[in-house]
Design an enzyme around this catalytic site. Structure first.
Site, PDB file in Angstrom:
ATOM      1  N   ALA A  10       0.841  -1.196   0.000  1.00 21.82           N
ATOM      2  CA  ALA A  10       0.000   0.000   0.000  1.00 21.82           C
ATOM      3  C   ALA A  10       0.870   1.239   0.000  1.00 21.82           C
ATOM      4  CB  ALA A  10      -0.900   0.006   1.242  1.00 21.82           C
ATOM      5  N   CYS A  11       0.447   2.264  -0.742  1.00 25.37           N
ATOM      6  CA  CYS A  11       1.122   3.554  -0.663  1.00 25.37           C
ATOM      7  C   CYS A  11       0.051   4.640  -0.621  1.00 25.37           C
ATOM      8  CB  CYS A  11       2.120   3.747  -1.807  1.00 25.37           C
ATOM      9  SG  CYS A  11       1.404   3.724  -3.438  1.00 25.37           S
ATOM     10  N   PRO A  12       0.435   5.865  -0.235  1.00 26.95           N
ATOM     11  CA  PRO A  12      -0.578   6.899   0.002  1.00 26.95           C
ATOM     12  C   PRO A  12      -1.480   7.131  -1.220  1.00 26.95           C
ATOM     13  CG  PRO A  12       1.555   7.651   0.754  1.00 26.95           C
ATOM     14  CD  PRO A  12       1.785   6.348   0.048  1.00 26.95           C
ATOM     15  N   GLY A  14      -1.713   4.921  -3.698  1.00 25.61           N
ATOM     16  CA  GLY A  14      -2.305   3.615  -3.959  1.00 25.61           C
ATOM     17  C   GLY A  14      -2.418   3.310  -5.433  1.00 25.61           C
ATOM     18  N   THR A  18       2.099   0.499  -5.367  1.00 21.39           N
ATOM     19  CA  THR A  18       1.385  -0.596  -4.707  1.00 21.39           C
ATOM     20  C   THR A  18       1.441  -1.856  -5.568  1.00 21.39           C
ATOM     21  OG1 THR A  18      -0.101   1.040  -3.747  1.00 21.39           O
ATOM     22  CG2 THR A  18      -0.844  -1.243  -3.706  1.00 21.39           C
TER      23      THR A  18
END
Length: 169
Positions: A10-12, A14, A18
């Site tokens: 997950a990344c901010p 997304g 990701t």
């Protein structure tokens, strides 16, 4: 049977990272002969892992830049926690570390539910201090504001168009 791992990426935002991390980890696991299932948590939502898959896993890899949603599902599993970028750059290493953690009775484990304070404490130790939290909150807020800012600009332009520039007279 083969060793089993589960991962969450997950990344901010997304989006790209990701999925890149997910692909890298799966490829690295295949090379190592490990069965790895990944849950990608993006802005477009997540496709949650089957609880049976999680239960059968020997360890968990979190390649995330944000908090894992539904972390309690992995409670008690040995865990490797790293930024998304590491999942892209060093997937094989992460798979090996996860396998090592699975064999290590003292490995870090996903805290059981109600261990939020512990997680907060760990985050502080890792140096995610208030500045970074604030920055993330602000950047998230900014991305939500963009449509309003753009809309406001358009309305002002329309006002000039319809009312002319000498609207003060």
């Amino acid at each position: 049977g083969p060793r089993r791992l589960v991962a969450v990426t997950a990344c901010p935002t997304g989006i790209a990272h990701t999925y890149m991390a997910a692909d890298s980890l799966v490829a690295a696991a295949q090379e190592a002969g490990v069965d790895l299932q990944v849950e990608t948590q993006g802005s477009s939502g997540a496709k949650p892992l089957d609880p049976a898959v999680i239960a059968a896993a020997d360890a968990v890899i979190f390649a995330v830049d944000v908090d894992v949603r539904g972390k309690e599902r992995f409670a008690g599993k040995p865990v490797i926690n790293a930024p998304v970028k590491r999942g892209i750059d060093e997937p094989a290493k992460m798979v090996q570390e996860a396998l090592a953690a699975a064999d290590n009775p003292n490995a870090r484990r996903v805290p059981h539910f109600g261990a939020e304070e512990q997680a907060e404490h760990d985050a502080e130790e890792k140096g995610e201090h208030i500045g970074q939290k604030l920055k993330r909150a602000l950047l998230t807020g900014v991305s939500y504001m963009i449509p309003f800012v753009a809309g406001g600009g358009l309305l002002i332009a329309l006002g000039f168009l319809l009312g002319g520039y000498d609207i003060t007279d």
